[in-house]
Design a protein around this motif. Structure first.
Motif, PDB file in Angstrom:
ATOM      1  N   GLU A  48      54.028  14.359  42.034  1.00 15.85           N
ATOM      2  CA  GLU A  48      53.024  13.974  41.044  1.00 15.85           C
ATOM      3  C   GLU A  48      52.437  12.613  41.436  1.00 15.85           C
ATOM      4  O   GLU A  48      52.996  11.885  42.246  1.00 15.85           O
ATOM      5  N   ILE A  49      51.293  12.315  40.810  1.00 18.03           N
ATOM      6  CA  ILE A  49      50.631  11.038  41.107  1.00 18.03           C
ATOM      7  C   ILE A  49      50.618  10.202  39.843  1.00 18.03           C
ATOM      8  O   ILE A  49      49.902  10.513  38.875  1.00 18.03           O
ATOM      9  N   THR A  50      51.470   9.184  39.864  1.00 21.49           N
ATOM     10  CA  THR A  50      51.519   8.249  38.733  1.00 21.49           C
ATOM     11  C   THR A  50      51.567   6.846  39.306  1.00 21.49           C
ATOM     12  O   THR A  50      51.691   6.656  40.525  1.00 21.49           O
ATOM     13  N   PHE A  51      51.463   5.848  38.436  1.00 25.31           N
ATOM     14  CA  PHE A  51      51.510   4.469  38.882  1.00 25.31           C
ATOM     15  C   PHE A  51      52.844   4.162  39.549  1.00 25.31           C
ATOM     16  O   PHE A  51      52.907   3.475  40.572  1.00 25.31           O
ATOM     17  N   ILE A  52      53.936   4.735  38.978  1.00 24.27           N
ATOM     18  CA  ILE A  52      55.275   4.493  39.510  1.00 24.27           C
ATOM     19  C   ILE A  52      55.428   5.129  40.877  1.00 24.27           C
ATOM     20  O   ILE A  52      55.939   4.502  41.818  1.00 24.27           O
ATOM     21  N   THR A  53      54.970   6.393  41.011  1.00 23.38           N
ATOM     22  CA  THR A  53      55.107   7.079  42.300  1.00 23.38           C
ATOM     23  C   THR A  53      54.242   6.422  43.379  1.00 23.38           C
ATOM     24  O   THR A  53      54.598   6.388  44.566  1.00 23.38           O
ATOM     25  N   ILE A  54      53.119   5.860  42.949  1.00 23.33           N
ATOM     26  CA  ILE A  54      52.252   5.172  43.927  1.00 23.33           C
ATOM     27  C   ILE A  54      52.936   3.923  44.448  1.00 23.33           C
ATOM     28  O   ILE A  54      52.937   3.638  45.649  1.00 23.33           O
ATOM     29  N   LEU A  55      53.579   3.140  43.536  1.00 24.87           N
ATOM     30  CA  LEU A  55      54.285   1.927  43.959  1.00 24.87           C
ATOM     31  C   LEU A  55      55.458   2.286  44.867  1.00 24.87           C
ATOM     32  O   LEU A  55      55.721   1.581  45.862  1.00 24.87           O
ATOM     33  N   GLU A  56      56.173   3.365  44.504  1.00 26.38           N
ATOM     34  CA  GLU A  56      57.307   3.787  45.318  1.00 26.38           C
ATOM     35  C   GLU A  56      56.845   4.203  46.724  1.00 26.38           C
ATOM     36  O   GLU A  56      57.509   3.897  47.722  1.00 26.38           O
ATOM     37  N   SER A  57      55.702   4.900  46.777  1.00 25.30           N
ATOM     38  CA  SER A  57      55.187   5.324  48.088  1.00 25.30           C
ATOM     39  C   SER A  57      54.815   4.109  48.957  1.00 25.30           C
ATOM     40  O   SER A  57      55.104   4.066  50.157  1.00 25.30           O
ATOM     41  N   GLN A  58      54.246   3.125  48.290  1.00 27.64           N
ATOM     42  CA  GLN A  58      53.868   1.910  49.013  1.00 27.64           C
ATOM     43  C   GLN A  58      55.111   1.144  49.490  1.00 27.64           C
ATOM     44  O   GLN A  58      55.123   0.568  50.582  1.00 27.64           O
ATOM     45  N   LYS A  59      56.139   1.195  48.664  1.00 25.64           N
ATOM     46  CA  LYS A  59      57.357   0.451  48.955  1.00 25.64           C
ATOM     47  C   LYS A  59      58.166   1.107  50.057  1.00 25.64           C
ATOM     48  O   LYS A  59      58.714   0.408  50.941  1.00 25.64           O
ATOM     49  N   ASN A  60      58.218   2.432  50.076  1.00 24.00           N
ATOM     50  CA  ASN A  60      59.125   3.134  50.978  1.00 24.00           C
ATOM     51  C   ASN A  60      58.443   3.640  52.269  1.00 24.00           C
ATOM     52  O   ASN A  60      59.118   3.938  53.247  1.00 24.00           O
ATOM     53  N   ASN A  61      57.086   3.785  52.266  1.00 22.32           N
ATOM     54  CA  ASN A  61      56.375   4.374  53.432  1.00 22.32           C
ATOM     55  C   ASN A  61      55.843   3.249  54.331  1.00 22.32           C
ATOM     56  O   ASN A  61      54.886   2.553  53.994  1.00 22.32           O
ATOM     57  N   VAL A  62      56.507   3.052  55.496  1.00 20.22           N
ATOM     58  CA  VAL A  62      56.128   1.966  56.424  1.00 20.22           C
ATOM     59  C   VAL A  62      54.728   2.182  57.007  1.00 20.22           C
ATOM     60  O   VAL A  62      53.967   1.217  57.250  1.00 20.22           O
ATOM     61  N   THR A  63      54.353   3.428  57.174  1.00 17.54           N
ATOM     62  CA  THR A  63      53.029   3.727  57.761  1.00 17.54           C
ATOM     63  C   THR A  63      51.910   3.162  56.905  1.00 17.54           C
ATOM     64  O   THR A  63      50.899   2.661  57.411  1.00 17.54           O
ATOM     65  N   LEU A  64      52.104   3.226  55.579  1.00 16.84           N
ATOM     66  CA  LEU A  64      51.052   2.709  54.683  1.00 16.84           C
ATOM     67  C   LEU A  64      50.898   1.200  54.808  1.00 16.84           C
ATOM     68  O   LEU A  64      49.840   0.648  54.519  1.00 16.84           O
ATOM     69  N   TRP A  65      52.052   0.535  55.227  1.00 12.27           N
ATOM     70  CA  TRP A  65      51.921  -0.936  55.397  1.00 12.27           C
ATOM     71  C   TRP A  65      50.882  -1.276  56.486  1.00 12.27           C
ATOM     72  O   TRP A  65      50.083  -2.202  56.323  1.00 12.27           O
ATOM     73  N   PHE A  66      50.938  -0.504  57.608  1.00  8.74           N
ATOM     74  CA  PHE A  66      49.945  -0.752  58.679  1.00  8.74           C
ATOM     75  C   PHE A  66      48.525  -0.432  58.229  1.00  8.74           C
ATOM     76  O   PHE A  66      47.559  -1.131  58.550  1.00  8.74           O
ATOM     77  N   MET A  67      48.423   0.642  57.464  1.00  8.00           N
ATOM     78  CA  MET A  67      47.090   1.013  56.967  1.00  8.00           C
ATOM     79  C   MET A  67      46.552  -0.029  55.995  1.00  8.00           C
ATOM     80  O   MET A  67      45.339  -0.314  55.978  1.00  8.00           O
ATOM     81  N   ASP A  68      47.477  -0.627  55.211  1.00  8.87           N
ATOM     82  CA  ASP A  68      47.029  -1.668  54.272  1.00  8.87           C
ATOM     83  C   ASP A  68      46.466  -2.891  55.009  1.00  8.87           C
ATOM     84  O   ASP A  68      45.574  -3.594  54.504  1.00  8.87           O
ATOM     85  N   ALA A  69      46.977  -3.118  56.208  1.00  9.02           N
ATOM     86  CA  ALA A  69      46.507  -4.309  56.965  1.00  9.02           C
ATOM     87  C   ALA A  69      45.187  -4.070  57.717  1.00  9.02           C
ATOM     88  O   ALA A  69      44.489  -5.024  58.095  1.00  9.02           O
ATOM     89  N   MET A  70      44.855  -2.793  57.911  1.00  4.75           N
ATOM     90  CA  MET A  70      43.682  -2.475  58.732  1.00  4.75           C
ATOM     91  C   MET A  70      42.371  -3.015  58.174  1.00  4.75           C
ATOM     92  O   MET A  70      41.535  -3.528  58.927  1.00  4.75           O
ATOM     93  N   PRO A  71      42.103  -2.980  56.860  1.00  2.00           N
ATOM     94  CA  PRO A  71      40.826  -3.530  56.367  1.00  2.00           C
ATOM     95  C   PRO A  71      40.644  -4.998  56.725  1.00  2.00           C
ATOM     96  O   PRO A  71      39.539  -5.433  57.078  1.00  2.00           O
ATOM     97  N   PHE A  72      41.747  -5.747  56.655  1.00  5.91           N
ATOM     98  CA  PHE A  72      41.638  -7.179  56.974  1.00  5.91           C
ATOM     99  C   PHE A  72      41.396  -7.399  58.477  1.00  5.91           C
ATOM    100  O   PHE A  72      40.626  -8.284  58.875  1.00  5.91           O
ATOM    101  N   VAL A  73      42.076  -6.523  59.273  1.00  2.00           N
ATOM    102  CA  VAL A  73      41.855  -6.622  60.722  1.00  2.00           C
ATOM    103  C   VAL A  73      40.399  -6.274  61.077  1.00  2.00           C
ATOM    104  O   VAL A  73      39.726  -6.981  61.844  1.00  2.00           O
ATOM    105  N   PHE A  74      39.925  -5.187  60.471  1.00  2.00           N
ATOM    106  CA  PHE A  74      38.536  -4.780  60.732  1.00  2.00           C
ATOM    107  C   PHE A  74      37.529  -5.815  60.238  1.00  2.00           C
ATOM    108  O   PHE A  74      36.513  -6.085  60.881  1.00  2.00           O
ATOM    109  N   ALA A  75      37.823  -6.405  59.098  1.00  2.99           N
ATOM    110  CA  ALA A  75      36.914  -7.410  58.549  1.00  2.99           C
ATOM    111  C   ALA A  75      36.817  -8.617  59.482  1.00  2.99           C
ATOM    112  O   ALA A  75      35.728  -9.124  59.784  1.00  2.99           O
ATOM    113  N   PHE A  76      37.995  -9.086  59.960  1.00  6.82           N
ATOM    114  CA  PHE A  76      37.996 -10.235  60.877  1.00  6.82           C
ATOM    115  C   PHE A  76      37.323  -9.884  62.201  1.00  6.82           C
ATOM    116  O   PHE A  76      36.491 -10.637  62.713  1.00  6.82           O
TER     117      PHE A  76
END
Length: 559
Positions: A48-76
């Motif tokens: 399911e998609i809830t606020f809690i599951t979204i935070l858990e996915s962000q916390k436990n999925n390392v791949t999303l950490w790299f994706m989260d950094a990409m906008p800043f890399v692209f912007a720079f």
């Protein structure tokens, strides 16, 4: 420099803003991709998609950490790349603009240079010469000094060009320029007026002696033959000179009078002439007169006069020479020396010659119908004589008039032969085959070779009056006259002496064996009516003289 810097900054901002817009768009797309990836990861991991599951996915999925950094890399990266690209593009535009500006300046300079310089020799052309002459006149007027303008014309350049072609004739011009450049000073101007005509402007001249020295230097440059295609070409130049302020105070006047002097130089053995008022036959009055001459020809307003040709041995009249005259309505009687030279320069000589031929042959026909069997001689200018249409023209005229061809004599000068010997010989042979006689006029004043003389199908030579007039006073003239008479007879030619003005000269010519004479001693040129009135009196006088001689002989015999 400041304007260039400002333009560069402006171009950088424009380019940077455009690249930055694309970078921002890329960052937005990256954020959307992260959100979509986080939502999908939450759904697949927790169902399911809830606020809690979204935070858990962000916390436990390392791949999303790299994706989260990409906008800043692209912007720079986008900002950095946009700045570099903007500067490079702007610099490239500036460089291209500078190249275009340099090219424009070079083209403008070339256009200005070509407008004022000759393309073959790279000398100043007529436009630039006129400008410099104007400035030199102003300076000379302020300083009360003298300047000189030389105009040079290369002899026989057209023949060289026709024979060797444009390329070789251009090479010859360049060689001539190289030699002339060694004559002029830095303050002088050597220009090409066009064709084979050059001009030299001397803005500082002290006196006439300076002019003569420059003339000598110019003539010395033409002593050595020019080498073109392994040929040694002997080239000469005629020079006309006009000076400020003696000969004119305006640009047009100076050039016009230098050209007048040039025309005179072509007839002068020295090959140069300094302008004088006596030379000037090129004024507005003369131009107007040429228009009037054209009308006089078209309206049949000219007249022919006839000067008798006398057989000196029998003192009988054997023919006449037809001489054109112009009774101008405003300027009165005008001798041929006043209008024929200008007719030759303006192209009117051909219609004038046709008029003379028509009227002379017509008059000859009338005399023959009156049982007056007189030959008639007609002068032809070199220009008319070398016209390839001439034989057909004269032969056609002879068919119109009832006069035997052997009663027609065409008088040509030696100079006519020199200009184009082959063409002249061809024309003469065509005319003589029809029975027309040829006379060599002004013999002794030209420079023709005896080779031409022996080949010419001529029937007579005319001794120029410059030798006849003073032959009793000048021993050299007498020797020349005797030599011409002997030469003519040895070649089987009749010899005519013109300019006979007294009895002593006529008697001496008879002693030398001359055949025919012309001159004021017997008669000046007469109109047709005057000639017909004079003729019976002359014949009666000669008949009476012959009778006295015969009577005297009988009396001597009786004694």
């Amino acid at each position: 420099m400041d304007r260039l810097s400002q333009a560069l900054d402006k171009n950088v901002k424009i380019m940077k803003s455009r690249v930055s817009n694309h970078a921002i768009l890329g960052v937005i797309i990256a954020f959307v991709a992260i959100i979509m990836a986080t939502l999908l990861s939450s759904y697949f991991q927790y169902g399911e998609i809830t606020f809690i599951t979204i935070l858990e996915s962000q916390k436990n999925n390392v791949t999303l950490w790299f994706m989260d950094a990409m906008p800043f890399v692209f912007a720079f990266w986008g900002q950095y790349t946009s700045s570099i690209m903007a500067y490079e593009a702007s610099t490239m535009i500036i460089d291209q603009t500078a190249d275009l500006r340099d090219l424009t300046v070079a083209l403008e300079y070339k256009a200005a240079h070509d407008a004022t310089h000759d393309t073959v020799t790279d000398l100043p052309n007529r436009i630039l010469l006129l400008d410099r002459l104007e400035q030199a006149i102003q300076a000379a007027r302020r300083q009360k000094s003298v300047l000189g303008l030389f105009i040079l014309d290369i002899d026989n350049f057209k023949e060289i060009k026709d024979t060797l072609g444009h390329f070789s004739s251009d090479r010859l011009l360049k060689q001539i320029v190289t030699r002339l450049q060694g004559v002029v000073r830095k303050s002088d101007t050597l220009a090409r007026m066009g064709g084979d005509e050059f001009a030299i402007l001397l803005p500082m001249v002290k006196n006439k002696e300076d002019i003569i020295r420059v003339i000598e230097k110019i003539q010395n440059t033409f002593i050595e033959p020019f080498s073109i295609e392994d040929l040694g070409l002997e080239v000469q130049a005629c020079i006309g000179i006009a000076m400020f302020p003696q000969h004119g105070k305006e640009v047009d006047t100076i050039i016009q009078r230098a050209n007048v002097a040039l025309c005179a130089a072509k007839q002068d053995i020295k090959k140069y002439t300094i302008y004088s008022n006596s030379l000037d036959k090129h004024n507005p009055h003369r131009l107007t007169m040429m228009g009037e001459l054209r009308q006089a020809i078209e309206n049949d307003e000219l007249i022919l006069h006839y000067q008798p040709k006398i057989n000196i041995q029998t003192r009988s009249i054997i023919g006449v020479e037809a001489l054109v005259r112009w009774q101008h309505p405003e300027h009165g009687f005008m001798p041929p020396d006043e209008f024929i030279p200008m007719a030759e320069r303006t192209g009117l000589i051909k219609p004038l010659s046709i008029w003379v031929l028509n009227h002379a042959l017509s008059q000859g026909e009338k005399w023959h119908k009156q049982n007056l069997k007189l030959s008639i001689a007609i002068n032809l200018s070199p220009t008319t004589f070398l016209d390839t249409e001439l034989p057909n023209l004269i032969i056609g005229m002879l068919s119109l008039y009832d006069i035997p061809p052997d009663f027609v004599t065409l008088e040509i000068t030696e100079g006519s032969m020199i200009k184009d010997p082959d063409l002249a010989m061809e024309i003469l042979e065509r005319l003589t085959r029809k029975g027309i006689k040829i006379s060599i006029d002004d013999f002794g004043t030209g420079y023709s070779s005896l080779v031409y003389l022996k080949k010419m199908p001529a029937s007579e030579v005319k001794i120029d009056k410059s030798f006849v007039t003073d032959m009793l006073k000048n021993e050299n003239d007498a020797v020349i006259v005797k030599s011409i008479i002997d030469l003519g007879h040895n070649l089987g030619l009749k010899v005519v002496a013109e300019g006979v003005e007294d009895k002593a000269t006529a008697d001496y010519l008879k002693t030398l064996g001359c055949d025919l004479i012309q001159g004021y001693y017997f008669s000046k040129p007469l109109s047709n009516d005057d000639f017909l009135n004079w003729l019976p009196k002359k014949q009666e006088k000669e008949l009476l003289r012959s009778s006295k001689i015969s009577t005297g002989s009988r009396l001597i015999g009786q004694n």
